[in-house]
Design a protein around this motif. Structure first.
Motif, PDB file in Angstrom:
ATOM      1  N   PRO A   1      42.958  40.328  17.681  1.00 37.34           N
ATOM      2  CA  PRO A   1      42.920  39.696  16.347  1.00 37.34           C
ATOM      3  C   PRO A   1      42.857  38.167  16.421  1.00 37.34           C
ATOM      4  CG  PRO A   1      44.552  41.457  16.373  1.00 37.34           C
ATOM      5  CD  PRO A   1      44.075  41.299  17.791  1.00 37.34           C
ATOM      6  N   THR A   2      43.517  37.559  17.431  1.00 39.44           N
ATOM      7  CA  THR A   2      43.477  36.098  17.549  1.00 39.44           C
ATOM      8  C   THR A   2      42.073  35.627  17.919  1.00 39.44           C
ATOM      9  OG1 THR A   2      45.779  36.136  18.283  1.00 39.44           O
ATOM     10  CG2 THR A   2      44.572  34.093  18.619  1.00 39.44           C
ATOM     11  N   LEU A   3      41.439  36.307  18.872  1.00 36.94           N
ATOM     12  CA  LEU A   3      40.078  35.911  19.265  1.00 36.94           C
ATOM     13  C   LEU A   3      39.108  36.017  18.080  1.00 36.94           C
ATOM     14  CD1 LEU A   3      39.648  37.532  22.805  1.00 36.94           C
ATOM     15  CD2 LEU A   3      40.275  35.173  22.227  1.00 36.94           C
ATOM     16  N   MET A   4      39.356  37.010  17.208  1.00 37.05           N
ATOM     17  CA  MET A   4      38.471  37.215  16.048  1.00 37.05           C
ATOM     18  C   MET A   4      38.637  36.118  14.998  1.00 37.05           C
ATOM     19  SD  MET A   4      39.081  41.245  15.396  1.00 37.05           S
ATOM     20  CE  MET A   4      39.087  42.397  16.750  1.00 37.05           C
TER      21      MET A   4
ATOM     22  N   PRO B   1      32.752  35.439  13.609  1.00 36.60           N
ATOM     23  CA  PRO B   1      31.738  36.183  14.357  1.00 36.60           C
ATOM     24  C   PRO B   1      31.044  35.300  15.385  1.00 36.60           C
ATOM     25  CG  PRO B   1      31.408  36.388  11.973  1.00 36.60           C
ATOM     26  CD  PRO B   1      32.454  35.366  12.184  1.00 36.60           C
ATOM     27  N   PRO B   2      30.428  35.925  16.409  1.00 33.97           N
ATOM     28  CA  PRO B   2      29.693  35.123  17.404  1.00 33.97           C
ATOM     29  C   PRO B   2      28.584  34.312  16.735  1.00 33.97           C
ATOM     30  CG  PRO B   2      29.247  37.487  17.658  1.00 33.97           C
ATOM     31  CD  PRO B   2      30.360  37.355  16.680  1.00 33.97           C
ATOM     32  N   ASP B   3      28.191  33.213  17.383  1.00 37.13           N
ATOM     33  CA  ASP B   3      27.256  32.267  16.766  1.00 37.13           C
ATOM     34  C   ASP B   3      25.972  32.924  16.256  1.00 37.13           C
ATOM     35  OD1 ASP B   3      29.123  30.407  17.302  1.00 37.13           O
ATOM     36  OD2 ASP B   3      28.079  29.481  18.992  1.00 37.13           O
ATOM     37  N   HIS B   4      25.457  33.917  17.008  1.00 28.94           N
ATOM     38  CA  HIS B   4      24.193  34.537  16.597  1.00 28.94           C
ATOM     39  C   HIS B   4      24.367  35.363  15.318  1.00 28.94           C
ATOM     40  CE1 HIS B   4      25.440  38.494  18.039  1.00 28.94           C
ATOM     41  NE2 HIS B   4      25.921  37.878  19.105  1.00 28.94           N
ATOM     42  N   ASP B   5      25.637  35.616  14.952  1.00 29.17           N
ATOM     43  CA  ASP B   5      25.918  36.450  13.783  1.00 29.17           C
ATOM     44  C   ASP B   5      26.665  35.635  12.712  1.00 29.17           C
ATOM     45  OD1 ASP B   5      25.767  38.793  12.417  1.00 29.17           O
ATOM     46  OD2 ASP B   5      27.489  39.756  13.403  1.00 29.17           O
ATOM     47  N   SER B   6      26.527  34.319  12.764  1.00 25.86           N
ATOM     48  CA  SER B   6      27.268  33.437  11.857  1.00 25.86           C
ATOM     49  C   SER B   6      26.274  32.603  11.036  1.00 25.86           C
ATOM     50  CB  SER B   6      28.201  32.538  12.670  1.00 25.86           C
ATOM     51  OG  SER B   6      28.863  31.634  11.835  1.00 25.86           O
ATOM     52  N   PRO B   7      25.748  33.164   9.947  1.00 22.74           N
ATOM     53  CA  PRO B   7      24.620  32.550   9.240  1.00 22.74           C
ATOM     54  C   PRO B   7      24.942  31.185   8.620  1.00 22.74           C
ATOM     55  CG  PRO B   7      25.553  34.394   7.971  1.00 22.74           C
ATOM     56  CD  PRO B   7      26.199  34.412   9.317  1.00 22.74           C
TER      57      PRO B   7
ATOM     58  N   THR C   1      31.978  20.745  13.198  1.00 19.88           N
ATOM     59  CA  THR C   1      31.307  20.012  14.270  1.00 19.88           C
ATOM     60  C   THR C   1      31.180  20.880  15.528  1.00 19.88           C
ATOM     61  OG1 THR C   1      33.442  19.015  14.801  1.00 19.88           O
ATOM     62  CG2 THR C   1      31.941  17.704  13.479  1.00 19.88           C
ATOM     63  N   LYS C   2      31.882  22.042  15.506  1.00 20.56           N
ATOM     64  CA  LYS C   2      31.764  22.972  16.646  1.00 20.56           C
ATOM     65  C   LYS C   2      31.472  24.367  16.103  1.00 20.56           C
ATOM     66  CE  LYS C   2      34.653  20.877  20.229  1.00 20.56           C
ATOM     67  NZ  LYS C   2      35.567  19.859  19.690  1.00 20.56           N
ATOM     68  N   THR C   3      30.815  25.191  16.920  1.00 20.53           N
ATOM     69  CA  THR C   3      30.524  26.558  16.481  1.00 20.53           C
ATOM     70  C   THR C   3      31.726  27.459  16.776  1.00 20.53           C
ATOM     71  OG1 THR C   3      29.647  27.296  18.597  1.00 20.53           O
ATOM     72  CG2 THR C   3      28.097  26.208  17.117  1.00 20.53           C
ATOM     73  N   ASN C   4      31.707  28.660  16.210  1.00 19.87           N
ATOM     74  CA  ASN C   4      32.779  29.631  16.433  1.00 19.87           C
ATOM     75  C   ASN C   4      32.987  29.893  17.929  1.00 19.87           C
ATOM     76  OD1 ASN C   4      32.702  29.781  13.676  1.00 19.87           O
ATOM     77  ND2 ASN C   4      31.864  31.849  13.554  1.00 19.87           N
ATOM     78  N   ASP C   5      31.875  30.111  18.642  1.00 19.28           N
ATOM     79  CA  ASP C   5      31.986  30.434  20.070  1.00 19.28           C
ATOM     80  C   ASP C   5      32.501  29.241  20.876  1.00 19.28           C
ATOM     81  OD1 ASP C   5      31.217  33.078  19.815  1.00 19.28           O
ATOM     82  OD2 ASP C   5      29.087  32.672  20.134  1.00 19.28           O
ATOM     83  N   GLU C   6      32.091  28.036  20.480  1.00 18.22           N
ATOM     84  CA  GLU C   6      32.576  26.842  21.196  1.00 18.22           C
ATOM     85  C   GLU C   6      34.092  26.705  21.064  1.00 18.22           C
ATOM     86  OE1 GLU C   6      28.549  24.049  20.757  1.00 18.22           O
ATOM     87  OE2 GLU C   6      30.200  23.805  19.348  1.00 18.22           O
ATOM     88  N   LEU C   7      34.602  26.897  19.828  1.00 20.01           N
ATOM     89  CA  LEU C   7      36.051  26.791  19.616  1.00 20.01           C
ATOM     90  C   LEU C   7      36.802  27.901  20.348  1.00 20.01           C
ATOM     91  CD1 LEU C   7      36.434  25.809  15.850  1.00 20.01           C
ATOM     92  CD2 LEU C   7      37.032  24.435  17.843  1.00 20.01           C
ATOM     93  N   ARG C   8      36.223  29.108  20.328  1.00 23.66           N
ATOM     94  CA  ARG C   8      36.862  30.246  21.000  1.00 23.66           C
ATOM     95  C   ARG C   8      37.003  29.941  22.500  1.00 23.66           C
ATOM     96  NH1 ARG C   8      35.365  34.654  17.859  1.00 23.66           N
ATOM     97  NH2 ARG C   8      33.219  34.082  18.319  1.00 23.66           N
ATOM     98  N   GLN C   9      35.979  29.286  23.058  1.00 25.30           N
ATOM     99  CA  GLN C   9      36.020  28.968  24.482  1.00 25.30           C
ATOM    100  C   GLN C   9      37.121  27.939  24.781  1.00 25.30           C
ATOM    101  OE1 GLN C   9      33.991  30.703  26.757  1.00 25.30           O
ATOM    102  NE2 GLN C   9      35.603  29.864  28.064  1.00 25.30           N
ATOM    103  N   VAL C  10      37.275  26.949  23.913  1.00 21.58           N
ATOM    104  CA  VAL C  10      38.350  25.963  24.112  1.00 21.58           C
ATOM    105  C   VAL C  10      39.704  26.670  24.115  1.00 21.58           C
ATOM    106  CG1 VAL C  10      39.502  23.919  23.146  1.00 21.58           C
ATOM    107  CG2 VAL C  10      37.005  24.108  23.012  1.00 21.58           C
TER     108      VAL C  10
ATOM    109  N   GLU D   1      36.007  46.647  14.702  1.00 16.14           N
ATOM    110  CA  GLU D   1      37.342  46.603  14.091  1.00 16.14           C
ATOM    111  C   GLU D   1      37.435  45.426  13.117  1.00 16.14           C
ATOM    112  OE1 GLU D   1      40.766  46.825  16.770  1.00 16.14           O
ATOM    113  OE2 GLU D   1      41.732  45.244  15.574  1.00 16.14           O
ATOM    114  N   PHE D   2      36.898  44.278  13.529  1.00 16.72           N
ATOM    115  CA  PHE D   2      36.904  43.084  12.683  1.00 16.72           C
ATOM    116  C   PHE D   2      36.300  43.393  11.311  1.00 16.72           C
ATOM    117  CE2 PHE D   2      34.492  39.314  11.188  1.00 16.72           C
ATOM    118  CZ  PHE D   2      35.513  38.384  11.091  1.00 16.72           C
ATOM    119  N   TRP D   3      35.103  43.988  11.310  1.00 17.13           N
ATOM    120  CA  TRP D   3      34.432  44.250  10.027  1.00 17.13           C
ATOM    121  C   TRP D   3      35.158  45.316   9.217  1.00 17.13           C
ATOM    122  CZ3 TRP D   3      31.844  40.410   8.534  1.00 17.13           C
ATOM    123  CH2 TRP D   3      31.133  39.621   9.444  1.00 17.13           C
TER     124      TRP D   3
END
Lengths: 176, 321
Positions: B205-208, B212-218, B230-239, B278-280
């Motif tokens: 749940p925390t990772l979610m 959604p991943p960048d390719h699915d984040s319109p 200034t950062k995408t979802n995936d970039e922040l998740r990686q930090v 599960e997220f959706w």
């Protein structure tokens, strides 16, 4: 459910003696007295204030630099209605990432005239990003006698401060 | 004198010039303030984001609030009370920031209570043990801080200022949670097992939370273009991963992901698939606590009605006097 939309009051805080009042945000309340109590709970849970003002949001006449650029001088005059002159507080946001900060007062017969005088009197070398003016009489300050009971308890609650938790030191010693 | 066609062209041209000037201001790093011209879509995106954010703070009081009466010491109880009170305050900062865009707090509250508004999925999971309070502070609030530190630099002045206040307070939230996790991780075998179990349940749940991943984040491209993100979802998740994984390992805790590995080449921690189905499901209202959270929120609103009525009656009496 429609009993939650009370009037909005803008909240201004003085953080230390001698420093100008700053805009911190707004609260909803049925009256100014309740607005002050809400403001204290919302904006002074930690040592952050020695005095607070609340002002009905509708009393604030606001213009951004962009709006002033778009207006002709005469247009600003148009909504001036002749009333007796009264003092207005002048606030401006001088830095892009800043907040509305008290500069001083002007005497004017209308908000638009107060705005003109504010711009004339307080524009420095760099033009501010936004201006607020409102009649002094709309301000409800907290009673100075209540200041201790409103703001002192926050100083004793050190457990609210992140500095009370030494997790960085703990993690550093674990990683060694 | 002017034909309709010419008028329309002028209008479109003016609109276009406005947009270019707006984007130039954002490129210069200027904050947009209420009263400034902004594209309708900028306003719409901000109202969507800020109101969801406000709702998340309000609903976010519930999972942890459940442990106030069961905190293991008076000190922990005071800390948790202060934290939950902060979440209520954050909700207020954010509703008020959204109001500067022309939406009313009442509309937003009604949307939440009617079940029409979204809030962060993470609050639809149960808090089963005291360790959950620690893990929420440590992991969930740290994830929130990463997102909010980015938003504190966003292009809309009132949102950025609310975020600056919130980030300062969230740091306390994270550290009190981390403090609980450190204590439990160094505690008895039973305490260690309890905190490990909490991490196992809260990890996905925390990772979610980063979305959604960048390719699915319109929405991301326009939000980045207008300086809201200034950062995408995936970039922040990686930090998040690169900070938290080594810390949990240092505490002797494990991460429930058989695919987790450190990539020497990139210097990043890589994870297996996130459970997006599960997220959706939870977004659609089928999470473990969606119904319970909404019921508690509506109950709180109803229970507070007499207070609101009393305050309104008092104000009216004062005006009449």
């Amino acid at each position: 459910m429609n009993d939650t939309q009370w009037r909005r009051f803008e909240v201004f805080v003085q953080e230390k003696p001698g420093t100008p009042y700053l805009d911190v945000g707004s609260v909803h309340a049925p009256d100014a007295e309740m607005a002050l109590l809400n403001a204290r709970d919302v904006f002074a849970r930690r040592p952050a204030a020695i005095s607070m003002w609340v002002v009905p949001t509708t009393a604030i006449y606001s213009k951004t630099a962009q709006e002033l650029n778009d207006l002709y001088f005469e247009q600003l005059q148009l909504d001036a209605q002749a009333e007796d002159a009264e003092p207005y507080y002048v606030f401006c946001k001088a830095k892009s990432a800043g907040t509305q900060t008290l500069l001083g007062t002007v005497e004017a017969i209308s908000p638009a005239q107060a705005m003109q005088q504010a711009v004339a009197a307080f524009s420095g070398e760099k033009a501010p990003f936004a201006w607020w003016v409102f009649p002094v009489r709309y301000v409800t300050p907290n009673d100075p006698q209540d200041a201790d009971s409103l703001y002192a308890p926050a100083h004793e609650k050190s457990f609210r401060m992140s500095t009370d938790f030494h997790t960085y030191t703990a993690m550093r010693s674990l990683k060694k | 004198m002017y034909g309709t066609t010419t008028g329309e062209i002028d209008e479109t041209q003016e609109e276009q010039e406005r947009l270019l000037a707006f984007e130039a201001r954002i490129a210069r790093g200027e904050k947009i303030e209420p009263g400034d011209w902004m594209p309708a879509e900028y306003r719409r995106q901000l109202i969507r984001m800020i109101s969801q954010h406000a709702h998340s703070e309000i609903v976010g009081q519930l999972p942890e609030g459940a442990w106030i009466t069961r905190a293991p010491s008076l000190r922990r109880k005071m800390i948790l009370l202060a934290k939950v009170q902060d979440e209520a305050g954050h909700g207020q900062y954010l509703y008020h920031a959204a109001e500067t865009l022309g939406v009313r707090r009442e509309e937003m509250l009604e949307a939440l209570l009617a079940g029409k508004a979204k809030y962060s999925n993470v609050f639809n999971y149960p808090t089963l043990t005291w360790a959950d309070v620690g893990v929420i502070g440590y992991l969930v609030d740290f994830a929130a801080i990463l997102n909010q530190t980015m938003l504190a630099r966003c292009s809309y002045g009132p949102y950025a200022r609310a975020m600056v206040r919130i980030c300062a307070e969230e740091n306390f939230h994270k550290k009190q949670g981390q403090d609980i996790v450190i204590r439990l991780a160094q505690g008895t075998p039973c305490q260690r097992a309890m905190v490990q179990d909490a991490i196992n349940r809260w990890w996905q749940p925390t990772l979610m939370m980063f979305g959604p991943p960048d390719h699915d984040s319109p929405n991301t491209p326009i939000l980045k273009r207008w300086g809201i993100k200034t950062k995408t979802n995936d970039e922040l998740r990686q930090v998040f991963l690169d900070t938290i994984v080594p810390e949990l390992h240092a505490l002797g805790l494990t991460i429930p992901d058989p695919d987790l590995r450190y990539d020497e080449g990139s210097g990043h921690w890589l994870i297996g698939p996130i459970h997006w189905d599960e997220f959706w499901r939870v977004v659609r209202g089928e999470g473990p606590c969606n119904k319970e959270r909404m019921a508690a929120r509506i109950q709180a609103h109803e229970d507070g009605r007499w207070v609101r009525q009393a305050l309104a009656a008092y104000a009216q009496k004062q005006t009449a006097a």
